[in-house]
Design an enzyme around this catalytic site. Structure first.
Site, PDB file in Angstrom:
ATOM      1  CE  LYS A 275      -1.865   2.800   2.808  1.00  0.00           C
ATOM      2  NZ  LYS A 275      -1.727   4.021   1.999  1.00  0.00           N
TER       3      LYS A 275
ATOM      4  N   GLY B 193       7.121   4.829   8.145  1.00  0.00           N
ATOM      5  CA  GLY B 193       6.279   6.014   8.288  1.00  0.00           C
ATOM      6  C   GLY B 193       6.451   6.609   9.671  1.00  0.00           C
ATOM      7  CB  SER B 194       4.430   9.072  11.462  1.00  0.00           C
ATOM      8  OG  SER B 194       3.177   8.420  11.406  1.00  0.00           O
TER       9      SER B 194
ATOM     10  N   GLY C  40       3.107   3.824  13.248  1.00  0.00           N
ATOM     11  CA  GLY C  40       3.829   2.607  13.618  1.00  0.00           C
ATOM     12  C   GLY C  40       3.178   1.935  14.825  1.00  0.00           C
TER      13      GLY C  40
ATOM     14  CD  GLU D  96      13.523   0.561   8.873  1.00  0.00           C
ATOM     15  OE1 GLU D  96      14.093   1.569   9.336  1.00  0.00           O
ATOM     16  OE2 GLU D  96      14.063  -0.542   8.766  1.00  0.00           O
TER      17      GLU D  96
ATOM     18  CB  CYS E  16      13.226   8.788   8.074  1.00  0.00           C
ATOM     19  SG  CYS E  16      14.326   7.808   7.055  1.00  0.00           S
TER      20      CYS E  16
ATOM     21  CD  GLU F  41      10.171  12.448  11.499  1.00  0.00           C
ATOM     22  OE1 GLU F  41       9.057  11.957  11.689  1.00  0.00           O
ATOM     23  OE2 GLU F  41      11.068  11.886  10.841  1.00  0.00           O
TER      24      GLU F  41
HETATM   25  P1  NAD Z   1       2.535   8.239   7.853  1.00  0.00           P
HETATM   26  O1  NAD Z   1       2.859   7.409   9.046  1.00  0.00           O
HETATM   27  O2  NAD Z   1       1.489   9.257   7.971  1.00  0.00           O
HETATM   28  O3  NAD Z   1       2.080   7.302   6.633  1.00  0.00           O
HETATM   29  C1  NAD Z   1       2.863   6.221   6.212  1.00  0.00           C
HETATM   30  C2  NAD Z   1       1.956   5.181   5.587  1.00  0.00           C
HETATM   31  O4  NAD Z   1       1.046   4.710   6.580  1.00  0.00           O
HETATM   32  C3  NAD Z   1       1.096   5.714   4.431  1.00  0.00           C
HETATM   33  O5  NAD Z   1       0.996   4.709   3.439  1.00  0.00           O
HETATM   34  C4  NAD Z   1      -0.243   5.948   5.092  1.00  0.00           C
HETATM   35  O6  NAD Z   1      -1.345   5.852   4.217  1.00  0.00           O
HETATM   36  C5  NAD Z   1      -0.291   4.826   6.112  1.00  0.00           C
HETATM   37  N1  NAD Z   1      -1.164   5.114   7.245  1.00  0.00           N
HETATM   38  C6  NAD Z   1      -1.482   6.341   7.758  1.00  0.00           C
HETATM   39  N2  NAD Z   1      -2.343   6.206   8.789  1.00  0.00           N
HETATM   40  C7  NAD Z   1      -2.589   4.876   8.920  1.00  0.00           C
HETATM   41  C8  NAD Z   1      -3.398   4.104   9.798  1.00  0.00           C
HETATM   42  N3  NAD Z   1      -4.144   4.675  10.761  1.00  0.00           N
HETATM   43  N4  NAD Z   1      -3.398   2.762   9.648  1.00  0.00           N
HETATM   44  C9  NAD Z   1      -2.666   2.167   8.694  1.00  0.00           C
HETATM   45  N5  NAD Z   1      -1.887   2.834   7.823  1.00  0.00           N
HETATM   46  C10 NAD Z   1      -1.843   4.175   7.938  1.00  0.00           C
HETATM   47  O7  NAD Z   1       3.923   8.817   7.372  1.00  0.00           O
HETATM   48  P2  NAD Z   1       4.197   9.782   6.142  1.00  0.00           P
HETATM   49  O8  NAD Z   1       3.727  11.140   6.505  1.00  0.00           O
HETATM   50  O9  NAD Z   1       3.718   9.162   4.889  1.00  0.00           O
HETATM   51  O10 NAD Z   1       5.797   9.734   6.086  1.00  0.00           O
HETATM   52  C11 NAD Z   1       6.578  10.474   6.929  1.00  0.00           C
HETATM   53  C12 NAD Z   1       7.098   9.634   8.072  1.00  0.00           C
HETATM   54  O11 NAD Z   1       7.792   8.483   7.574  1.00  0.00           O
HETATM   55  C13 NAD Z   1       8.090  10.384   8.906  1.00  0.00           C
HETATM   56  O12 NAD Z   1       7.827  10.162  10.276  1.00  0.00           O
HETATM   57  C14 NAD Z   1       9.416   9.742   8.513  1.00  0.00           C
HETATM   58  O13 NAD Z   1      10.421   9.863   9.460  1.00  0.00           O
HETATM   59  C15 NAD Z   1       9.028   8.341   8.272  1.00  0.00           C
HETATM   60  N6  NAD Z   1      10.033   7.640   7.445  1.00  0.00           N
HETATM   61  C16 NAD Z   1      10.876   6.754   8.046  1.00  0.00           C
HETATM   62  C17 NAD Z   1      11.863   6.101   7.303  1.00  0.00           C
HETATM   63  C18 NAD Z   1      12.808   5.101   7.937  1.00  0.00           C
HETATM   64  O14 NAD Z   1      13.431   4.345   7.205  1.00  0.00           O
HETATM   65  N7  NAD Z   1      12.973   5.092   9.239  1.00  0.00           N
HETATM   66  C19 NAD Z   1      11.976   6.366   5.944  1.00  0.00           C
HETATM   67  C20 NAD Z   1      11.107   7.283   5.360  1.00  0.00           C
HETATM   68  C21 NAD Z   1      10.132   7.913   6.132  1.00  0.00           C
END
Ligand code: NAD
Length: 498
Positions: free
Chosen positions: A191, A244-245, A249, A267, A302, A401
């Protein structure tokens, strides 16, 4: 390096034939609800596509397709040698289409097209090559058991892998999960982020062209709380790899607990320190690296080095140089190959980052560069590279962040204070140490609680080294052979013989 001009990219963008369906069982399909959502380009705020809005039913269909493909053995039991060939063909196809894919990334999430080409596409291709090449070269184990017994420890694919990824490096983040998962023999349901679905959909189509059997790689675009949650909660998903965030997570840990206890790897975000000691290399060596560390990809990284900790003796010269360098990074059109700083991913994110600028000022930090929205007339979401001086650890801009081009500058007097400041965060993704003293560099690198520590560089590395976090930056590693741990389980077979 590309030889294309901004006009070439504009013409190519107009001519794109965008894939907008969900990719399930080897073909594009509409969402079962018939719903579609707008895909907005942050470059100019225009809607560039209407994308199938996947939800529970679509995730069910994709997981069923992935399960059937896995159980058929067509991919999961295919010889590693043949899986290697398919993944290498996919890498070659990605390479053939790299200009098109770089353009999709740039249009979808606002990064400079030149960066998409030189980083995102290069790394994505390398990732498929690496795991394709690796998979018929990793051996299993025979345990040192008593005579009359033979015990083998073999790696088996986990089954159906769910992958949920963010928008900052859409294809690269997907590749870091999809390539090792496929190499190990799993089926995958991916996704992509709702802000950036285009390249993942094209990836799935190219995988079929490379010879991946139908159903082995499915892509369901949609929103997090619907499509993402459905994948996290699905009882037929065996492992879930998330980037993601931290907030989301945590949701995946709950989804696992509330469903089938699927293996989850995370991650998440960071607030990474860049520490400049008194004996750091000369200014010209570090300014660009420190700037790239926070401003590259509009700070939407990130592992961005968002906290600069600098020894008081080096502070003034470094800050002056950084302010001058930041002023050079004027945001421009992402489709212009000379642009170094593009647009933030969406209007809401721009507002969020601007909110942090206000918070920094309100809490008493000193704004020394940037902080304003620019290029508003384009309809896009651009902000100047921003630097705050006189930041203290209790401020929000020091702890949270921001995920934008905002650098928080602190000073320290001695090594112990530097390490304490560096570790004064809930995150632990990355850090950098700048020092000409081997002893200072290595001692500090050991004391910092982070998954990656760079010494006298920022963001160095390649596909051969693992990447991931300590503490609330998550657990599990992408890249390197260690990534295979997330997509395999160990089986012991104990054989008795006479
Ligand atoms: P996000 O957590 O909002 O979204 C990430 C993914 O999760 C998206 O596909 C989103 O649709 C999905 N998502 C959102 N809410 C959800 C829920 N309630 N249930 C299930 N899935 C859900 O993050 P973002 O804004 O897309 O990306 C930014 C974040 O990603 C930052 O915190 C960044 O640090 C992190 N990131 C980490 C790494 C790493 O390797 N550590 C790499 C890139 C980005």
């Amino acid at each position: 390096m590309t030889t294309a001009t901004a006009a070439d990219y504009l013409a190519a963008a107009d001519a794109l034939d965008l894939r907008t369906g969900a990719y399930i069982g080897g073909r594009f399909v509409a969402a079962q609800s018939g719903r579609r959502f707008d895909d907005v380009s942050p470059r100019d705020g225009r809607v560039i596509a209407h994308i199938a809005e996947g939800a529970d039913d679509d995730i069910d269909a994709a997981v069923a397709s992935a399960r059937a493909a896995f159980d058929s053995g067509e991919w999961s039991r295919r010889s590693p040698k043949d899986r290697r060939l398919t993944l290498l063909r996919l890498a070659a196809l990605l390479s053939d289409h790299r200009e098109e894919l770089a353009l999709l990334e740039s249009l979808d999430m606002g990064k400079p097209v030149a960066d998409a080409l030189s980083v995102d596409l290069r790394v994505t291709i390398e990732t498929f090559e690496f795991f394709g090449e690796a998979i018929n070269k990793v051996y299993d184990e025979v345990a040192p058991t008593p005579s009359g017994t033979l015990a083998t420890i073999t790696r088996e694919p986990v089954g159906v892998v769910g992958a949920v990824v963010p928008w900052n490096f859409p294809l690269m983040m997907a590749a870091w999960k999809v390539a090792p998962a496929l190499a190990a023999g799993n089926s995958v349901v991916l996704k992509p982020a709702e802000q950036s679905p285009l390249s993942a959909l094209r990836l799935a189509e190219l995988a079929t062209e490379a010879g991946l059997p139908d159903g082995v790689l499915n892509v369901v675009p949609g929103f997090g709380p619907t499509a993402g949650a459905a994948l996290g909660l699905h009882n037929e998903v065996d492992a879930l790899a998330f980037t993601g965030s931290g907030e989301v997570g945590r949701c995946f840990l709950r989804y696992s607990a509330d469903s089938n206890m699927k293996q989850v790897t995370l991650e998440c975000g960071g607030k990474s320190p860049q520490i400049v000691f008194a004996d750091a290399p000369e200014l010209s060596t570090i300014v660009d690296a420190v700037c790239d560390g926070i401003f590259y990809n509009q700070g939407e990284v990130c592992s961005a080095g968002s906290r600069l900790l600098v020894h008081t003796s080096r502070k003034d010269e470094l800050l002056d140089a950084l302010v001058a360098a930041a002023a050079q990074r004027v945001p421009g059109d992402p489709l212009d190959p000379s642009t170094q700083t593009g647009a933030l991913v969406e209007a809401a994110h721009l507002e969020r980052v601007l909110g942090y600028v206000d918070a920094g000022i309100a809490e008493g930090a000193r704004l020394v560069s940037g902080g304003r929205r620019v290029r508003e007339e384009t309809g896009g979401f651009y902000i100047e590279p921003t630097i705050f001086d006189d930041v203290s650890s209790s401020m929000r801009i020091a702890q949270e962040e921001i995920f934008g081009p905002v650098l928080a500058v602190f000073t320290f007097q001695d090594d112990a204070e530097a390490v304490a400041l560096a570790n004064d965060t809930v995150f632990g993704l990355a850090a950098a140490v700048w020092s000409n003293s081997l002893s200072t560099a290595l001692t500090t690198a050991r004391e910092i609680r982070a998954g990656t520590v760079w010494v006298n560089n920022y963001e160095g590395g390649d596909i051969t080294v693992p990447f991931g976090g300590y503490r609330q930056s998550g657990f599990g590693r992408d890249k390197s052979l260690h990534a295979l741990d997330k997509y395999t389980q160990l089986k012991t077979t104990w054989i008795a013989y006479q």
